[in-house]
Scaffold this motif. Structure first.
Motif, PDB file in Angstrom:
ATOM      1  N   ARG A 117     -27.730 -25.335   5.707  1.00 39.95           N
ATOM      2  CA  ARG A 117     -26.433 -25.959   6.014  1.00 39.95           C
ATOM      3  C   ARG A 117     -26.394 -27.426   5.612  1.00 39.95           C
ATOM      4  N   PHE A 118     -27.464 -28.157   5.895  1.00 36.11           N
ATOM      5  CA  PHE A 118     -27.476 -29.575   5.496  1.00 36.11           C
ATOM      6  C   PHE A 118     -27.362 -29.713   3.982  1.00 36.11           C
ATOM      7  N   GLU A 119     -28.041 -28.810   3.264  1.00 31.46           N
ATOM      8  CA  GLU A 119     -28.020 -28.874   1.794  1.00 31.46           C
ATOM      9  C   GLU A 119     -26.619 -28.789   1.235  1.00 31.46           C
ATOM     10  N   LYS A 120     -25.774 -28.030   1.905  1.00 30.41           N
ATOM     11  CA  LYS A 120     -24.422 -27.843   1.390  1.00 30.41           C
ATOM     12  C   LYS A 120     -23.468 -28.917   1.919  1.00 30.41           C
ATOM     13  N   LEU A 165     -20.861 -11.396   5.639  1.00 33.35           N
ATOM     14  CA  LEU A 165     -20.167 -12.128   4.582  1.00 33.35           C
ATOM     15  C   LEU A 165     -21.140 -12.499   3.467  1.00 33.35           C
ATOM     16  N   ASP A 166     -20.704 -12.287   2.247  1.00 30.23           N
ATOM     17  CA  ASP A 166     -21.485 -12.723   1.099  1.00 30.23           C
ATOM     18  C   ASP A 166     -20.820 -13.999   0.596  1.00 30.23           C
ATOM     19  N   LEU A 167     -21.391 -15.140   1.001  1.00 28.37           N
ATOM     20  CA  LEU A 167     -20.713 -16.417   0.736  1.00 28.37           C
ATOM     21  C   LEU A 167     -21.079 -16.987  -0.627  1.00 28.37           C
ATOM     22  N   THR A 168     -20.082 -17.460  -1.343  1.00 30.41           N
ATOM     23  CA  THR A 168     -20.351 -18.210  -2.567  1.00 30.41           C
ATOM     24  C   THR A 168     -20.765 -19.624  -2.155  1.00 30.41           C
ATOM     25  N   PRO A 169     -21.512 -20.335  -3.013  1.00 35.12           N
ATOM     26  CA  PRO A 169     -22.092 -21.614  -2.576  1.00 35.12           C
ATOM     27  C   PRO A 169     -21.049 -22.664  -2.157  1.00 35.12           C
ATOM     28  N   SER A 209     -13.219 -15.962  -6.148  1.00 34.77           N
ATOM     29  CA  SER A 209     -14.667 -16.106  -6.176  1.00 34.77           C
ATOM     30  C   SER A 209     -14.995 -17.554  -6.474  1.00 34.77           C
ATOM     31  N   TYR A 210     -16.222 -17.809  -6.859  1.00 32.71           N
ATOM     32  CA  TYR A 210     -16.607 -19.189  -7.142  1.00 32.71           C
ATOM     33  C   TYR A 210     -17.529 -19.255  -8.335  1.00 32.71           C
ATOM     34  N   ARG A 259     -26.923 -24.359  -8.753  1.00 31.23           N
ATOM     35  CA  ARG A 259     -28.080 -24.145  -9.633  1.00 31.23           C
ATOM     36  C   ARG A 259     -29.057 -23.180  -8.978  1.00 31.23           C
ATOM     37  N   ASP A 260     -28.941 -23.041  -7.654  1.00 32.59           N
ATOM     38  CA  ASP A 260     -29.751 -22.061  -6.923  1.00 32.59           C
ATOM     39  C   ASP A 260     -29.528 -20.652  -7.431  1.00 32.59           C
ATOM     40  N   MET A 261     -28.279 -20.406  -7.833  1.00 35.41           N
ATOM     41  CA  MET A 261     -27.894 -19.043  -8.155  1.00 35.41           C
ATOM     42  C   MET A 261     -28.620 -18.557  -9.403  1.00 35.41           C
ATOM     43  N   GLN A 262     -29.094 -19.458 -10.172  1.00 34.66           N
ATOM     44  CA  GLN A 262     -29.702 -19.024 -11.430  1.00 34.66           C
ATOM     45  C   GLN A 262     -30.990 -19.775 -11.712  1.00 34.66           C
ATOM     46  N   ASP A 263     -31.996 -19.363 -11.086  1.00 38.85           N
ATOM     47  CA  ASP A 263     -33.298 -19.990 -11.323  1.00 38.85           C
ATOM     48  C   ASP A 263     -33.721 -19.736 -12.767  1.00 38.85           C
ATOM     49  N   SER A 264     -34.235 -20.765 -13.375  1.00 33.01           N
ATOM     50  CA  SER A 264     -34.296 -20.751 -14.836  1.00 33.01           C
ATOM     51  C   SER A 264     -35.709 -20.917 -15.365  1.00 33.01           C
TER      52      SER A 264
END
Lengths: 803, 345
Positions: A368-371, A167-171, B249-250, B153-158
């Motif tokens: 997991r904790f981060e989310k 699975l490619d999970l979105t955040p 999606s997200y 914000r992880d998704m796009q390190d800046s």
């Protein structure tokens, strides 16, 4: 997240749905399935073998001759090179005719004169990633438990009769970082029930609280801490099924206690930690922030220096774990451990995120904790681990839980009307269908006055506003069902702004003039960043550049444009004409942001015209590029306002550089590269220009009104002058224009000569003047009059008239 | 005299026939019809004839002169034609030699894609909005529902300049800025521009790339409007027989969020190397504007709604033209750029 379908079937019944179909359904309803890995694909004829005898190969030190019972009447002789093969082992045998991953085919073979009927396999040879293979078998064959029966298909034992979905999970969907989360999702899609894991276990009479004291001094970062104590555990290898599931999930099995905590982590999405009770030494757990400079050696063997905002688990004296990130080496479970403390806690996402980032330490737990884990499943996960330790490690669970709990576990209440949902979607989904979807999602709700009042389950941290429910309904109802309409809005005219339209004109013009459009990087090195800049401004530098080469924002387009020219000439493209339209960054402007100014720049080298079979080549020179700039000014209606004067700039030829002025103010530069600059850039003669495009395009030009085509003829007169070389043509032209009177229509230079037929230091320059009166035919006398005025004015300035 | 005339005529006609070029033919004319020629002489000698013979003789002389003149003219025309033909023959050139080159440059492929997209949306009533490439953290993240510490914000390190200023990681800050400027009025914009992310440059990553985003805000903007808009866009950009599909999606700034796939333009959906055998190609991300984003932009989410979408011109160009390495866009090799000159379709 890797999801073993065998494992998933513990919680949800997906019978009748093929893995590929299930993957497609999951993808279409919200979680992208990246890969469907049928783990037994291409594997054939792989069975359990019993090594009866094992002796060294007479011809080869590193080979063993094994007699292996593979469930047939006669044992098979198999040559094996693994260092850990031994008589008595149950092993995995690929028999002659077997297929292994990558299309490897096993045949009878002779190795140094001895026959081999198959191969004893390592896990890697069966397609396992080396990173998940238990260390004991990492560099040898895999050994099966004693109760494996020779001749039995080994794929089932190894968990290879399975399909794994990646699975490619979105955040937002951290709920699906667990098997149970995926089970809820699958159940919603297929309209099935979820069967929860068994958490019931027997308890010893001794209370856990008698052995362990707990104190939490940082309740904001750690609002819930639940500890279970399990005594008399026997640390050893985990059963085959558990190891197989962990490996399928991408986790390397270690020992039964650690494996169980990892298993429950994967199952519930709740990270757990197991401490060796005796190594804790104090019978106490204190959760607090680290003191400045405090040190912990984490399980990966690294010493880490801590800061006061890092949360640690201590034994009351020293840190034993980095909360939510990684355990400490000093309290690690080992082969001789008998009593275990299971930690099930809720650590705040912000705290874990900060710690894990700062220490560069990411783990399955910290992710997991981060989310945000499900507040209502923390303690339950602890019970599940205790139950498994009782079951699989012979442990006795002490009575009760040592608990600190200030955590808010209330679900979020979301109120949304069916009309709102349909309006947002542009659909007409019936009320009952929406109810059905909420039921499938297991979202408890009530319908009050035609509105849904929903208590969003705490496992779904992403659900908190009405729009979230819109999405849930839409994705399960199917996006394909949404009709295609266009917005009904007040009709606003679209289009380009005048600036944007003019910018397109500039690009078209420059392309028509023979230049190709380049796009280069805005980031350059600090030392190049101010080169060729039209104005001086502070540089804008990145806090943490990835390299010095890309550390600072450019203040001129030319350095990278020249780099592109060199790139081309180094590849046998000898004539290069490039332009770029892009921003330069002049720090520090409004709001602390640098001022961004759009520039247009060009660089031309090599031959400019000719080069065909008809005539010779003409290399580019200063005037070719100046002509481009002049033409651009004409295109923009700025010819009258634009002028040129001798200019200078580092990197440009001091005698061949001009400032470009707009109403007397410098807006650009044209010049030939300085010979030393050319050499440094490995270029031949190259002419460049750079213009402040923003200033040129912001200039408002008059409306275009037609001038009547002249009805009367014009009259031309030529004049050739001899002047010192240093006299600029523009000065002479200005004199002509000033004295010619208002019938002068045009002045054109048609010849310049500086050759040896001229007196030393002198040059000849010839002008052609055109006179026109739109109202009547000019007489020769009138023109001669004007011409005389010009001649005497020029003579007064020292020019000789040449005949 | 009549006989003399007849003889003269024959002589003249013979001379005309044997004249090989314009010049000798002219000589013939002068010789026979000129002021000092025999015909003139004959006419002059008419006076000596008896009066009753004069008209007959006059007519005869004129007839001969007419005949000779006609012959002369026709011969002259033929000779001139010959002369022209000869000249043209001598002037003929090798038409297969190449023409003189008109040296023009051409646009960068990314500009080609971006302008094509701009023009489509302009035709649908959109404005083109632009904004700074160096942005405040507020516009790049916070105003887009990405508060500090947000996991996305992880998704796009800046690339940060200071704690609050960075190189924009997407063109979305232009959306936030536009909402502030529009002060609650409905609008439709697209925002093209350069963006930056902390990536090592390789075949599929570039620390600098381009984006185009679209935003429509108004009363009662629906997800079906988004779908309809994207459907038209896909057909315009990739061909009339393209179909689209939306997948959940997200994105933090939209809710619901989707990704849009188009049916593969190479195989039409049967599966090939372009669509990785799926029949579908992912083109862009989109969604309904998150209420927090509307609110921060000064719009009331109870009254207003909107949709947004965003795509990467590099990806579209790579798909459309079959380009295999993103770095080509930034090396500015003329052997690459020079290929994007001609029209299509």
């Amino acid at each position: 997240m890797k999801v073993s379908l065998n494992w998933l079937s513990d919680y949800v019944d997906y019978e009748g749905v093929e893995p590929a179909e299930l993957a497609e359904k999951i993808t279409r309803s919200g979680i992208e399935v990246d890969a469907v890995d049928n783990r037994s694909e291409g594997l054939k004829n792989i069975v359990v073998g019993h090594v009866l005898e094992c002796s060294q190969h007479p011809q080869a030190d590193k080979l063993n001759i094994c007699r292996v019972d593979v469930g047939e009447e006669e044992p098979s002789q198999i040559i094996c090179g693994a260092p850990n093969v031994a008589a008595g082992q149950k092993v995995v045998v690929a028999r002659p005719g077997a297929r292994l991953p990558g299309g490897v085919k096993i045949k009878k073979a002779k190795l140094r004169g001895e026959e081999s009927h198959g191969m004893i396999c390592s896990l890697q040879e069966l397609g396992f990633d080396g990173k998940v293979v238990p260390k004991a078998y990492a560099s040898g064959i895999y050994v099966l438990p004693e109760d494996a029966r020779p001749g039995e298909d080994a794929l089932g034992l190894l968990g290879l009769d399975d399909t794994v979905l990646e699975l490619d999970l979105t955040p937002n969907r951290s709920d699906a970082l667990s098997m149970l989360g995926v089970a809820y999702e699958t159940a919603a899609i297929l309209s099935k029930d979820v069967k929860l894991p068994e958490t019931a276990h027997e308890e010893a009479a001794e209370p856990a609280s008698g052995r362990l004291n707990l104190r939490v001094d940082a309740s904001e970062a750690n609002p819930l801490y639940a500890a279970k104590v399990v005594r008399n555990v026997k640390v050893g290898e985990s059963p085959e099924w558990l190891k197989a599931r962990l490996m399928a999930a991408g986790v390397r099995p270690l020992n039964n206690i650690v494996d169980i905590t990892n298993y429950v982590l994967m199952e519930y999405g709740q990270p757990l930690h197991a401490f060796d009770y005796d190594r804790l030494a104090t019978g106490e757990i204190v959760v607090r922030h680290a003191s400045d400079g405090e040190v912990i050696e984490t399980l990966d063997g690294t010493e880490r220096k801590l800061e006061p905002h890092h949360l640690v688990i201590t034994n009351g004296r020293e840190p034993v774990a980095l909360a939510g990130v990684m355990g400490g080496a000093n309290s690690e479970v080992h082969d001789g451990t008998t009593t275990v403390v299971i930690e099930a806690a809720y650590f705040s996402p912000a705290s874990v995120r900060k710690t894990s980032r700062e220490l560069g330490l990411r783990s399955d737990a910290s992710t997991r904790f981060e989310k945000g884990v499900d507040p209502n499943r923390v303690a339950e996960a602890g019970e599940r681990a205790a139950a498994l330790m009782a079951d699989l490690a012979g442990g006795e669970v002490l009575a009760g839980t040592v608990l600190f709990d200030e955590l808010d576990k209330e679900p979020k209440r979301v109120t949304v009307s069916p009309d709102f949902i349909n309006e947002r979607l542009g659909m007409k989904i019936p009320f009952e269908e929406m109810e059905e979807i909420l039921r499938r999602l297991q979202f408890p709700y009530e319908a009050v006055n035609g509105q849904f009042v929903i208590d969003a389950p705490t496992r779904r941290v992403d659900i908190s506003i009405p729009e979230d429910i819109v999405e849930e309904i839409a994705r399960l109802y199917g996006y394909d069902e949404i009709p295609a309409t266009l917005p009904v809005t007040e009709s606003i005219p679209g289009g380009l702004t005048p600036y944007q339209a003019k910018r397109r004109t500039v690009r078209r013009y420059l392309e028509g003039a023979g230049l190709y459009q380049a796009i280069t990087y805005s980031l350059t090195s600090e030392s190049e960043s101010q080169k060729f800049a039209l104005e001086t401004a502070p540089v804008t530098r990145l806090l943490m550049p990835m390299s010095e080469e890309r550390s600072t924002l450019r203040q001129s387009l030319l350095p990278h444009l020249l780099e592109a020219v060199t790139y081309n000439t180094a590849r046998q493209t000898n004539s290069v004409a490039l332009y770029e339209v892009g921003s330069v960054f002049l720090g520090e402007g409004e709001d602390g942001l640098p001022t961004e100014v759009e520039h247009a720049a060009g660089a031309v080298t090599g031959e400019w015209s000719g080069g065909g079979w008809q005539d010779g080549q003409k290399p580019v020179d200063f005037y070719a590029v100046k002509g481009i700039v002049e033409g651009l000014a004409e295109e923009l209606g700025l010819s009258e306002k634009l002028s040129f004067r001798k200019g200078e700039m580092d990197g440009l030829h001091p005698g061949r550089t001009a400032d470009v002025l707009l109403d007397g103010e410098r807006v650009g530069i044209i010049g030939q590269l300085h010979p030393s600059e050319q050499k440094a850039r490995d270029l031949k003669e190259t002419i460049v220009f750079e213009l402040n495009l923003q200033q040129l395009l912001r200039e408002e030009t008059e409306a275009l009104i037609y001038t009547p085509v002249p009805k009367f003829p014009s009259i031309s007169r030529d004049i050739a002058l001899v002047v010192p070389k240093a006299v600029q043509a523009a000065v002479l032209e200005n004199t002509i224009r000033t004295h010619a009177g208002k019938t002068l229509k045009d002045v054109r230079i048609f010849d310049v000569y500086e050759g040896d037929r001229m007196e030393e230091g002198m040059k000849s320059i010839a002008f052609s003047m055109t006179y026109l009166d739109p109202e009547r035919t000019l007489t020769d006398e009138e023109v001669s009059e004007a011409h005389k005025r010009i001649v005497s004015a020029l003579e007064a300035e020292g020019a000789q008239i040449r005949n | 005299m009549e006989q003399q005339l007849q003889q003269l005529k024959e002589e003249a006609l013979q001379a005309i026939a044997s004249a090989a070029d314009v010049k000798s033919l002219n000589d013939v004319r002068v010789k026979y019809l000129g002021k000092k020629g025999p015909v003139t002489d004959l006419l002059k000698g008419m006076g000596k004839l008896p009066a009753e013979e004069r008209p007959k003789m006059g007519a005869l002389v004129n007839e001969v002169r007419g005949e000779v003149t006609a012959e002369l003219e026709s011969r002259m025309a033929a000779l001139e034609e010959q002369a022209v033909a000869k000249k043209l023959e001598a002037e003929s050139i090798d038409v297969t030699l190449p023409g003189t080159a008109v040296k023009t440059g051409n646009h960068h492929p990314l500009t080609r894609i971006i302008e094509e997209i701009e023009d489509f949306f302009i035709s649908m009533g959109y404005e083109v909005a632009e904004g700074p490439e160096v942005e405040k953290d507020y516009y790049n993240f916070e105003a887009l529902n990405l508060p500090k510490g947000h996991p996305a914000r992880d998704m796009q390190d800046s690339f940060y300049i200071t704690e609050d200023i960075l190189l924009r990681t997407h063109t979305s800050p232009v959306q936030a800025r536009t909402m502030e400027v529009k002060e609650g009025k409905p609008f439709k914009i697209i925002c093209p521009g350069k963006v930056y992310r902390r990536d090592n440059d390789d075949a599929t990553h570039s620390h600098q790339f381009t984006q185009i985003e679209g935003l429509v805000v108004g009363e009662n903007i629906r997800m079906s409007d988004l779908k309809g808009t994207l459907d038209r866009f896909a057909k315009k950009m990739f061909g009339e027989d393209r179909e689209i599909r939306l997948r959940p999606s997200y994105f933090p700034f939209t809710e619901p969020s989707v990704e849009m796939d188009i049916s593969c333009f190479k195989c039409g959906g049967s599966g090939c190397n372009v669509c990785k055998k799926t029949g579908w190609i992912e083109i862009l991300g989109a969604g309904m504007v998150h209420p927090n984003v509307l609110r921060m932009g000064g719009y009331d989410p109870d009254v207003h709604s909107g949709f947004a979408f965003g795509m990467g011109p590099e990806r579209i160009a790579m798909l459309k033209y079959g380009i295999e390495d993103i770095r080509h866009f930034y090396t500015d090799d003329l052997r690459f750029i020079g290929q994007f000159r001609r029209t299509e379709g």
